[in-house]
Motif scaffolding. Sequence first.
Motif, PDB file in Angstrom:
ATOM      1  N   ALA A  49      36.210  46.397  72.869  1.00 57.11           N
ATOM      2  CA  ALA A  49      36.827  47.624  72.366  1.00 57.11           C
ATOM      3  C   ALA A  49      35.828  48.435  71.554  1.00 57.11           C
ATOM      4  O   ALA A  49      35.714  49.660  71.728  1.00 57.11           O
ATOM      5  CB  ALA A  49      38.051  47.277  71.508  1.00 57.11           C
ATOM      6  N   PHE A  50      35.077  47.770  70.684  1.00 56.02           N
ATOM      7  CA  PHE A  50      34.090  48.483  69.885  1.00 56.02           C
ATOM      8  C   PHE A  50      32.929  48.970  70.738  1.00 56.02           C
ATOM      9  O   PHE A  50      32.327  50.001  70.451  1.00 56.02           O
ATOM     10  CB  PHE A  50      33.593  47.600  68.739  1.00 56.02           C
ATOM     11  CG  PHE A  50      34.506  47.601  67.557  1.00 56.02           C
ATOM     12  CD1 PHE A  50      34.466  48.618  66.632  1.00 56.02           C
ATOM     13  CD2 PHE A  50      35.432  46.597  67.385  1.00 56.02           C
ATOM     14  CE1 PHE A  50      35.323  48.639  65.544  1.00 56.02           C
ATOM     15  CE2 PHE A  50      36.306  46.594  66.307  1.00 56.02           C
ATOM     16  CZ  PHE A  50      36.252  47.623  65.383  1.00 56.02           C
ATOM     17  N   SER A  51      32.626  48.232  71.794  1.00 58.46           N
ATOM     18  CA  SER A  51      31.587  48.687  72.710  1.00 58.46           C
ATOM     19  C   SER A  51      32.014  49.973  73.405  1.00 58.46           C
ATOM     20  O   SER A  51      31.196  50.868  73.646  1.00 58.46           O
ATOM     21  CB  SER A  51      31.302  47.594  73.748  1.00 58.46           C
ATOM     22  OG  SER A  51      30.356  48.044  74.690  1.00 58.46           O
ATOM     23  N   HIS A  56      31.278  57.092  71.631  1.00 53.49           N
ATOM     24  CA  HIS A  56      31.991  58.212  71.019  1.00 53.49           C
ATOM     25  C   HIS A  56      31.568  58.392  69.562  1.00 53.49           C
ATOM     26  O   HIS A  56      31.430  59.529  69.084  1.00 53.49           O
ATOM     27  CB  HIS A  56      33.497  57.977  71.113  1.00 53.49           C
ATOM     28  CG  HIS A  56      34.000  57.830  72.518  1.00 53.49           C
ATOM     29  ND1 HIS A  56      34.101  58.887  73.399  1.00 53.49           N
ATOM     30  CD2 HIS A  56      34.414  56.740  73.205  1.00 53.49           C
ATOM     31  CE1 HIS A  56      34.572  58.458  74.557  1.00 53.49           C
ATOM     32  NE2 HIS A  56      34.756  57.149  74.467  1.00 53.49           N
ATOM     33  N   ILE A  57      31.364  57.271  68.873  1.00 51.71           N
ATOM     34  CA  ILE A  57      30.911  57.355  67.485  1.00 51.71           C
ATOM     35  C   ILE A  57      29.507  57.940  67.418  1.00 51.71           C
ATOM     36  O   ILE A  57      29.205  58.794  66.577  1.00 51.71           O
ATOM     37  CB  ILE A  57      30.951  55.965  66.825  1.00 51.71           C
ATOM     38  CG1 ILE A  57      32.406  55.482  66.700  1.00 51.71           C
ATOM     39  CG2 ILE A  57      30.300  55.992  65.448  1.00 51.71           C
ATOM     40  CD1 ILE A  57      32.542  54.080  66.188  1.00 51.71           C
ATOM     41  N   VAL A 134      32.845  56.092  59.197  1.00 61.09           N
ATOM     42  CA  VAL A 134      33.327  55.348  60.370  1.00 61.09           C
ATOM     43  C   VAL A 134      32.220  54.456  60.914  1.00 61.09           C
ATOM     44  O   VAL A 134      32.444  53.280  61.231  1.00 61.09           O
ATOM     45  CB  VAL A 134      33.830  56.311  61.458  1.00 61.09           C
ATOM     46  CG1 VAL A 134      34.099  55.545  62.750  1.00 61.09           C
ATOM     47  CG2 VAL A 134      35.097  57.008  60.994  1.00 61.09           C
ATOM     48  N   ALA A 135      31.005  55.001  61.024  1.00 59.62           N
ATOM     49  CA  ALA A 135      29.877  54.225  61.546  1.00 59.62           C
ATOM     50  C   ALA A 135      29.598  53.014  60.653  1.00 59.62           C
ATOM     51  O   ALA A 135      29.316  51.910  61.146  1.00 59.62           O
ATOM     52  CB  ALA A 135      28.639  55.107  61.653  1.00 59.62           C
ATOM     53  N   GLU A 136      29.689  53.200  59.337  1.00 56.41           N
ATOM     54  CA  GLU A 136      29.438  52.093  58.410  1.00 56.41           C
ATOM     55  C   GLU A 136      30.513  51.013  58.539  1.00 56.41           C
ATOM     56  O   GLU A 136      30.207  49.810  58.492  1.00 56.41           O
ATOM     57  CB  GLU A 136      29.401  52.624  56.973  1.00 56.41           C
ATOM     58  CG  GLU A 136      28.159  53.469  56.668  1.00 56.41           C
ATOM     59  CD  GLU A 136      28.216  54.080  55.286  1.00 56.41           C
ATOM     60  OE1 GLU A 136      29.197  53.795  54.544  1.00 56.41           O
ATOM     61  OE2 GLU A 136      27.307  54.864  54.937  1.00 56.41           O
ATOM     62  N   GLN A 137      31.771  51.411  58.688  1.00 58.81           N
ATOM     63  CA  GLN A 137      32.847  50.432  58.811  1.00 58.81           C
ATOM     64  C   GLN A 137      32.747  49.655  60.123  1.00 58.81           C
ATOM     65  O   GLN A 137      33.043  48.457  60.168  1.00 58.81           O
ATOM     66  CB  GLN A 137      34.211  51.127  58.716  1.00 58.81           C
ATOM     67  CG  GLN A 137      34.483  51.785  57.369  1.00 58.81           C
ATOM     68  CD  GLN A 137      34.251  50.845  56.192  1.00 58.81           C
ATOM     69  OE1 GLN A 137      34.694  49.699  56.193  1.00 58.81           O
ATOM     70  NE2 GLN A 137      33.534  51.312  55.190  1.00 58.81           N
TER      71      GLN A 137
END
Length: 216
Positions: A49-51, A56-57, A134-137
């Motif tokens: 999911a994160f991949s 998008h991030i 968001v990128a840090e989290q």
Amino acid sequence: MQSSSDEKQVDPTVQALVTLCRGVLPVWARHLATSRSQSEAAVTEMLQAFSDIGPHIHLAERQSQQITEALGQSDGTVVGLARACDHAMAPLLTDATLPVDAARAIQHVLGMVHQAVDALERIAKPFHHETQMVAEQVERMYVGFQYQDRISQMMALLEGDIARLQDVVGGNKSSVPDVQTWLAHLESQYAMAEQRRDHQGGASDGAGNSNETTFF
């Protein structure tokens, strides 16, 4: 004088312990195997999911940076354009022959330009901040997944050691290893510092205080 049959008789307590281990160890091993399997499946799903959201991030980060650069103070940027408009219109506004209505119209247009630039800046700054957050989290979550992988590795090692003990208790080994030999073999398979610490009975610092998030 004891008969040979008495000498060969197994102590009931020992036999009970052997029977207990034979019954309990396989259950422990199955629980560990299922827990590890489900944990790995959950982590794999989350990593996928994160991949999927990763691109998008990254796109949002690039767009945020592009907006920030477009709003910069140098020439060719939105703010630079507003400043250029001020500079270009300044001689006209100081011209005594310029009609009052024309001067008001120019000032009104310049005010609209600056209002638009201010609005863009108010939008861009929070967007840039939120994108970074968001990128840090997401990065923190990836670190959490690494810890989960470490736990899976630890459980797999225990699962294997239980299987070894089960073989010994079940009489599948020609001899019973002594405790130190057994523990030395187990210790030789450790890949992480906390495993060695726990093996020696050291105090745990907790996963949150460990910087050793990768070990393979």
